[in-house]
Write a protein that holds these residues in place. Structure first.
Motif, short mmCIF file in Angstrom:
data_model
loop_
_atom_site.label_atom_id
_atom_site.label_comp_id
_atom_site.label_asym_id
_atom_site.label_seq_id
_atom_site.Cartn_x
_atom_site.Cartn_y
_atom_site.Cartn_z
N ARG A 266 -2.84 0.03 -8.12
CA ARG A 266 -3.05 0.29 -6.70
C ARG A 266 -3.73 -0.90 -6.05
O ARG A 266 -4.42 -1.67 -6.71
N SER B 16 0.82 -1.20 0.00
CA SER B 16 0.00 0.00 0.00
C SER B 16 0.86 1.25 0.00
O SER B 16 0.53 2.25 -0.66
N LYS C 155 -2.35 7.83 -3.07
CA LYS C 155 -1.27 7.56 -4.01
C LYS C 155 -0.07 6.99 -3.27
O LYS C 155 0.25 7.42 -2.17
N GLY D 202 0.11 2.49 -3.37
CA GLY D 202 -1.13 3.20 -3.07
C GLY D 202 -2.32 2.25 -3.00
O GLY D 202 -2.19 1.04 -3.24
N HIS D 203 -3.49 2.78 -2.68
CA HIS D 203 -4.68 1.94 -2.61
C HIS D 203 -5.91 2.74 -3.02
O HIS D 203 -5.94 3.98 -2.93
#
Length: 546
Positions: free
Chosen positions: A341, A285, A303, A289-290
């Motif tokens: 992501r 993560s 991000k 990012g997620h």
């Protein structure tokens, strides 16, 4: 809905019932309010009056019945009143037209600092008609533009459509518009000053960071460090992936900083991440990012470091500690520059330079199967090996003085590192490398009330408890080994023992005592022949030939 009629103070007009006794007047004032509203909207679109002036003047010409509007601003350099824009039917004029303060009707508005209304231009002797766009039979109104002070900075002028009606009301309207223009200019100046200040601060910080991470702040004169400097200079100008290897505390992050801040990406983002500090799920993560709702607690889109560092550099410390499961995910972004992501299916492409660092034997990890061979080769494009402090003992005097200067700056005082302390520092094995040396000197500075760090202060800081090079830890050997014959002589005859002398004088005194035989002088100063040869070189001592 009911409003007070602007033409009378005692009549209440119900416009929705069509009961206004003076519809022409009410129509004018409605148009006036609409014009003010639209002008304020146009001025709010941009902080640069040059961008909005043309639209404002066009609006007034077509809807506000203020013909051939003109905006002039005072040029601080020349002191002239210059036209920044004017509305005209044909491009028959030049914006290079200017007025001196007091020159013509426009200059008079500026110098007199007041609104001027001319009922008929043809009857005004001060009207110069330099632009050739105004109707001589119509009125002319000019209002000064103020920035909240008593000194005007410009003039707003136009020709009303009606020759007789609403002349006073048009003058008030133009005065209000001039005020709006002044507020727009004032806001623009404030924002521009803030931007200039931030830009200057940014440039200053960039210069400071570049100085801090320049090669002059990386201490090293030994062959091993010279090789590192040459490698950094060569690789910094390219986008090649770099793998920095070495023991903990050798300065791998310092080298990574030097590579980035001396590269073409120096002004681009530079992010760092310790891969050993996070488990796999958080590491994924953090890097990629997620999406919102990807997992519990993911309340918004985030991000990752790769996206944040797009166009710049990403430093991955302790790269050898990531698990095999995550290695495959990292390999793709290193090879293709693509990733998704966490919780998303959209592929993102980035341009990020990777600098990795590790103190782990990656070759052994590849043999054991704990580190992917393809990831190893993808990282090991340009390898820089940082020597341990044990391999560059001759750098300790210069390193010690540099670190003492840094610590003294933090403490707000001047610290002095004595040569007796340096000689003791050079006898330690330094398993913690430069980081351990810095911690040792900081402890010594804390224990030195007068700021003078000598052998005794370093001993009190705990150094004798460490393993010393080639000698037992206890008892601590003397600073200088004095031959028996020399020990029987009065101490004042041996100048090389005088701690008040600087290092160069002491080395020369020892060489003279030893008949300029370097090996003997080294024993007097408790040094190795290599160490005294290095000092003779850096201190610029000419060795006599006997």
């Amino acid at each position: 809905m009911s409003i007070q009629c602007p033409t009378t103070s005692d009549e209440v007009i119900k416009h929705d019932e069509g009961l206004c006794p003076k519809p022409v007047f009410c129509s004018f004032y409605r148009r006036e309010l609409e014009t003010l509203y639209k002008v304020s909207q146009l001025l709010g679109r941009s902080l640069d009056l040059h961008d909005t002036a043309r639209e404002v003047l066009r609006l007034l010409h077509e809807e506000g019945r203020l013909l051939y509007g003109m905006i002039c601003l005072l040029d601080n350099d020349s002191g002239l009143l210059r036209i920044i824009d004017i509305h005209q039917d044909e491009a028959t004029f030049t914006k290079n037209v200017s007025y001196m303060p007091g020159e013509g009707i426009v200059g008079a508005i500026l110098s007199e600092k007041k609104l001027i209304v001319v009922p008929r231009i043809a009857e005004e002797p001060r009207f110069l008609d330099r632009l050739g766009v105004y109707d001589p039979n119509r009125p002319f109104i000019g209002a000064p533009i103020f920035l909240g002070s008593n000194e005007p900075v410009g003039v707003f002028a136009a020709q009303p459509f009606f020759a007789d009606k609403f002349l006073e009301d048009n003058a008030k309207l133009m005065q209000m518009i001039a005020s709006l223009i002044g507020q727009a200019i004032l806001l623009s100046k404030a924002v521009q000053e803030e931007q200039d200040k931030l830009r200057e601060e940014r440039d200053s910080l960039r210069r400071r960071v570049k100085r801090q991470h320049g090669f002059e702040n990386i201490i090293g004169e030994t062959d091993a460090m010279r090789l590192v400097f040459d490698q950094v200079r060569m690789v910094a100008k390219w986008n090649t992936t770099v793998l920095i290897r070495g023991e903990s505390g050798t300065g791998k992050e310092l080298i990574a900083n030097a590579i980035h801040y001396n590269s073409p990406r120096a002004t681009a983002p530079y992010l760092k991440l310790n891969c050993a500090a996070l488990p796999d799920n958080l590491l994924e993560s953090e890097l990629f990012g997620h999406e919102k709702g990807a997992f519990t607690g993911a309340v918004s889109l985030r991000k990752g470091r790769f996206e944040q560092a797009d166009g710049g550099t990403l430093f991955l410390d302790e790269i050898g500690e990531i698990t095999p499961a995550f290695q495959s995910k990292l390999l793709r972004v290193l090879q293709e520059g693509e990733f998704e992501r966490v919780g998303g299916n959209k592929t993102h492409k980035v341009d990020v330079r990777i600098i990795a660092a590790t103190n782990k034997d990656l070759e052994a990890a590849v043999e054991e199967g704990t580190f992917r061979e393809d990831l190893y080769y993808r990282l090991n494009v340009m390898a820089i090996n940082m020597p341990s402090l044990r391999e560059r003992m001759d750098d300790i005097p210069e390193l010690g003085r540099f670190l003492i200067g840094k610590i003294g700056q933090q403490q707000g005082r001047t610290l002095i590192l004595k040569d007796s302390a340096v000689r003791l520092l050079m006898r330690h094995s330094w398993p913690g490398n430069v980081r351990e040396l810095e911690n040792c000197l900081e402890r010594a500075s804390v224990m030195s009330p007068d700021g003078v760090i000598d052998r005794d202060v370093v001993s009190l800081s705990g150094l004798p408890e460490k393993t010393l090079v080639g000698v037992p830890a206890q008892p601590l050997p003397p600073i200088l080994k004095i031959p028996q014959a020399a020990a029987e002589e009065p101490a004042e005859d041996n100048a090389w023992q005088d701690e008040t002398l600087d290092e160069r004088e002491r080395v020369i005194a020892a060489l003279e005592e030893a008949g300029w035989v370097q090996a003997k002088a080294a024993r007097l100063l408790d040094m190795t022949p290599r160490q005294i040869a290095y000092r003779i070189k850096i201190l610029g001592i000419s060795v006599r030939r006997i």
